[in-house]
Structure formats: C-alpha cells, structure tokens
Enzyme design. Structure first.
Site, short mmCIF file in Angstrom:
data_model
loop_
_atom_site.label_atom_id
_atom_site.label_comp_id
_atom_site.label_asym_id
_atom_site.label_seq_id
_atom_site.Cartn_x
_atom_site.Cartn_y
_atom_site.Cartn_z
N GLU A 85 -27.98 111.90 118.45
CA GLU A 85 -26.95 112.73 117.66
C GLU A 85 -26.37 111.58 116.55
OE1 GLU A 85 -23.92 114.66 119.53
OE2 GLU A 85 -22.59 114.34 117.98
N LYS A 280 -16.40 115.10 125.46
CA LYS A 280 -17.85 114.89 125.13
C LYS A 280 -17.94 114.10 124.66
CE LYS A 280 -21.89 115.92 122.57
NZ LYS A 280 -22.58 115.42 120.90
N ASP A 296 -27.81 104.46 135.03
CA ASP A 296 -28.12 106.05 134.78
C ASP A 296 -26.35 106.91 134.43
OD1 ASP A 296 -27.72 108.49 136.04
OD2 ASP A 296 -28.66 107.82 138.48
N HIS A 393 -20.27 114.06 109.73
CA HIS A 393 -21.45 114.67 110.58
C HIS A 393 -22.22 115.37 109.72
CE1 HIS A 393 -23.24 116.09 114.53
NE2 HIS A 393 -23.10 117.49 113.87
C1 MEV Z 1 -19.76 115.66 118.84
O1 MEV Z 1 -20.87 115.33 118.97
C2 MEV Z 1 -18.42 115.58 119.25
C3 MEV Z 1 -17.52 116.18 119.14
O2 MEV Z 1 -17.02 117.54 119.21
C4 MEV Z 1 -15.84 115.47 119.97
C5 MEV Z 1 -14.39 116.45 119.55
O3 MEV Z 1 -14.74 116.96 118.88
O4 MEV Z 1 -13.58 115.11 119.69
C6 MEV Z 1 -16.36 115.80 117.45
#
Ligand code: MEV
Length: 438
Positions: A85, A280, A296, A393
C-alpha cells in the site's frame, strides 16, 4: 469447463508451469514469461523459496521498505516494512520523526503467555474427571520432559495446565487449557508438540484409571492445537506530549487538533464500523513489520481482532487521554512473535531485517511492532482529522496510476508537477495524462 489434474504435486516445476499456462491462458507463452520473470536467477535461493511450500511456480514480490527515525524507549531504530500500500511507509516515517522530536515511543511488555488446548469428550461427570485430572497432572509434565528440556534451558516451558468443563455448551466437552512461555520463538511447533503428547497421556491414563467405567475410560480426543488468541501476550506502546507541542503549523490550532483527534478515537471506541477501519490502519503498520521479520501475520491478525472484540463489542485498539494539558495516545495489542525458529534463520531478507533491528529478542520485537502500529494509527488519524486522507494517499498512489498507463519519465514529471497543488483523483490524473499526450 472443469480442469482436473492428477498427481500435480509430483510434476516437475516446468511441467506444472506448462500445465497451468496451457490450461488456463489464451496466450500461454506470455503467461509463462510472467512466471519465469519472477524466478530468482540464483538457483540455490530459488530452491529455498521453492521448498517453503508445495507447488511453488514462482515468487510473489512485495516492496520491502524501511521507516527510519523511530525512537523507542530512547533507542533509535530503522524499521523494515513489507507492504504494497503506497502511503504506509511514508506515513510511518512521518509519524516516527514527529514523535522522535517529542520524546519518542514508550513501550512495555505486559505479559508473554501463550495458550494451547486439547479438546476432548468424556462420558462421565465433571467431578470424576477433575479428581482423575488432579491425580495425573504431574504425568503431563513428566511425559513432555524430553520436549520441554531445551525450552526450559532458555527459561521457557509449560506454565500450567488446567481442566475446563465446557459441557454447558457442548455435551461431554472438556478441555485441557495449557499456558506456555516460549521465550524468543513464536512457539507454534513447541506448543502443538506438547499438546499432542498431553492428548496421548490423557488417553493412556484414562484407559488405566481404576475408578473409571468402561465408557469413561474411552476419552475421545477431538483435537490438540495452540490458540492464536493470546490476550496475555500483550504489549503497550505510548506517545505523549504537552498539547501545545502537537501542532506543526499555525494553520491548525493544537488544542482543536487534540480535541478532534480524541473524538476520532472515541468514535472508534464505540462504533464498530469505524473501529474496524481504525484498527485496519494500525494493522497496516503491524503486518508490514510482522511480514518483514518473517512472522505469521495471519496469526497476529486473528488474535488482534479477537482481542479488539473482548468486551463483546468490536472496539478501538488505541486510546487517548487529555489531562492537565498533556496529550497521551496509546495502544495495547496481543502479539505472539518469534525472533528464532521459523523463517527467521532461513529467509535471507528476514535475516536482514533482524540484523537491521539489532537482533531483537521476541519481547523487543513486540515493542517495535506495537510502535509501528501506533505510528501508523497516529498518521492516519492526523490526516483524517485535518487534511483528509486522500491528499497524502493519492500523492503516493499517483505513481501506480501513471505506471498503469505506461507513462514515460517525462510524462510522469509533468503530471507530478501539475498535481503538486491540485486535488488528485484517478480520473483527473488520467485526463491530464491524455491532455499532455495530445
Ligand atoms: C487505509 O489503509 C487505512 C485508513 O483507512 C485507516 C483509518 O481510517 O484510520 C486510513
């Protein structure tokens, strides 16, 4: 169309590639080239990878990057990350630098206990089983003495074994619930080997136990396996500073930022839809280091999300407090990691990662990984509550769009210059690229 192949695993690699490419691809030569391009020219290195799994056709690359300038408990680290990513490594590096200038990450190991269970059925009362269990308990330790000898030399071993009555949920269902300390190894093989011996001991001892009826003697072992839920293999990572020091620019007021950031965390604490995405983001940092150090990541993922649900509602792994003008941001995560055994002494890049990190113990690695997770979470929340996530991003993702459209070096430069100051989206980038191509 059904494609059934017999004895595939026995074919040579060349035969496997031929069968796959001619069976599934219209242009089998092009498909074959893709596979062959990713093979390593060093035969012994390729053989090593071939033998990690069955039916290896080629290798699957992920970028391997580093996030420098992490200060953890006063020690500086450059952290290796394997991840696809675009913005993750950049975000980690930025957060590392930010917190490095504000005292760095403080981490602590809360506990390092691992868990394994023997699941079995017993056709008698819990009381009778409990008397039997207490009598034979020392046998579990003596029968595994050969297996635990080396681990005990390293300071680890079996911590305890308890009997659990689960008959209120499944008829006749009981467990041997065992806890372990596996020191610097993740310990999966050690734990599973111990558990399989516990199961044998249990079966044998039940057969010979005079107070059991014939039915009671026939204990049925269902399975013996470690648990990836390790709520007592826990690490904490924390950053903190006076609120006034939080803002890097005059544009954002530090107190407003702290309050908005704290609200964003509280939302993740009470709202599962947000908590999953919030966590995430933490896992972006955690998984990347877990992968780069040959650990792992499926085990870590499964355990972390179970931990995030431990109250009965899926919730944020990280938390904020604002007290006496001090902003404190922390997380606690269960991480069963190893720095010996497994891939650690096999995969050259894993060995590289370990050396880069100064050959950490498993406990030190837990702390590094937790800091990477917290850094990632901080970076994501800072973007989300200020500029929005897309700015950073898309800035990183723009190169993927350009590569998808086979942009030349000159075209790339022109597009990058143009989008320095304007909103980036996939279609805007493609439109602009088409415009300069005309
Ligand atoms: C993207 O990989 C992760 C985010 O969505 C985490 C979040 O929203 O806190 C930017």
């Amino acid at each position: 169309m059904q494609h059934y192949v017999k004895g595939f695993s026995k074919l040579s690699k060349e035969e496997k590639i031929n069968w796959i490419t001619t069976t599934y691809f219209t242009n089998s030569e092009a498909a074959k080239d893709i596979l062959l391009n990713y093979l390593n020219s060093d035969d012994s290195l390729q053989k090593l990878h071939d033998e990690f799994i069955e039916n290896t056709l080629t290798n699957f690359y992920l970028p391997y990057g580093v996030a420098p300038n992490f200060t953890i408990n006063g020690k500086s680290y450059t952290i290796p990350m394997a991840i696809e990513e675009s913005s993750v490594v950049a975000a980690a590096s930025k957060a590392a630098k930010f917190w490095g200038e504000r005292g760095g990450f403080k981490t602590t190991i809360i506990n390092t206990e691992k868990i394994g269970q023997v699941h079995f059925l017993f056709q008698g009362t819990a009381e009778k089983l409990s008397t039997f269990f207490n009598q034979i308990k020392p046998k579990f330790f003596s029968d595994t003495a050969d297996i635990t000898k080396n681990m005990e030399k390293r300071g680890g071993g079996i911590l305890n074994i308890v009997l659990k009555d689960k008959t209120h949920e499944i008829g006749n269902y009981f467990q041997l619930h065992a806890t372990f300390n596996t020191k610097d190894s993740m310990g999966a093989n050690f734990i599973n080997t111990c558990l399989e011996q516990f199961a044998k001991t249990l079966e044998q001892q039940a057969l010979e136990y005079a107070d059991f009826t014939e039915d009671e003697r026939a204990v049925q072992i269902v399975m013996s396996i470690l648990s990836n839920y390790v709520p007592n293999c826990l690490v904490r990572a924390e950053v903190s500073c006076p609120i006034a020091k939080l803002s890097e620019s005059e544009v954002i007021d530090a107190h407003e930022f702290a309050q908005k950031f704290a609200t964003a965390v509280r939302i993740a604490e009470i709202e599962p839809y947000r908590a999953v995405t919030h966590n995430k983001g933490i896992m972006n940092g955690i998984d990347a280091v877990v992968l780069a150090t040959g650990n792992d990541f499926r085990a870590v993922e499964a355990g972390v999300h179970a931990f995030a649900s431990r109250s009965g509602r899926y919730s944020s792994l990280s938390h904020v407090s604002i007290q006496d003008d001090i902003f404190t941001f922390w997380l606690e995560v269960p991480l069963a990691l190893g720095t010996v055994g497994g891939l650690t002494s096999l995969h050259p890049l894993v060995k590289f990662s370990m050396e880069l990190l100064g050959k950490p113990s498993a406990e030190e690695l837990m702390q590094i990984v937790a800091a990477a997770g917290l850094a990632q979470n901080f970076a994501a929340l800072r973007s989300l509550t200020t500029t929005g996530i897309q700015q950073g991003h898309m800035k990183m993702h723009i190169m993927n769009i350009l590569n998808q459209h086979q942009a030349t070096k000159e075209e790339k430069q022109k597009v990058l210059d143009y989008f320095k100051e304007t909103t980036i989206s996939h279609s805007l980038v493609v439109d602009y690229l088409e415009k300069i191509r005309k």
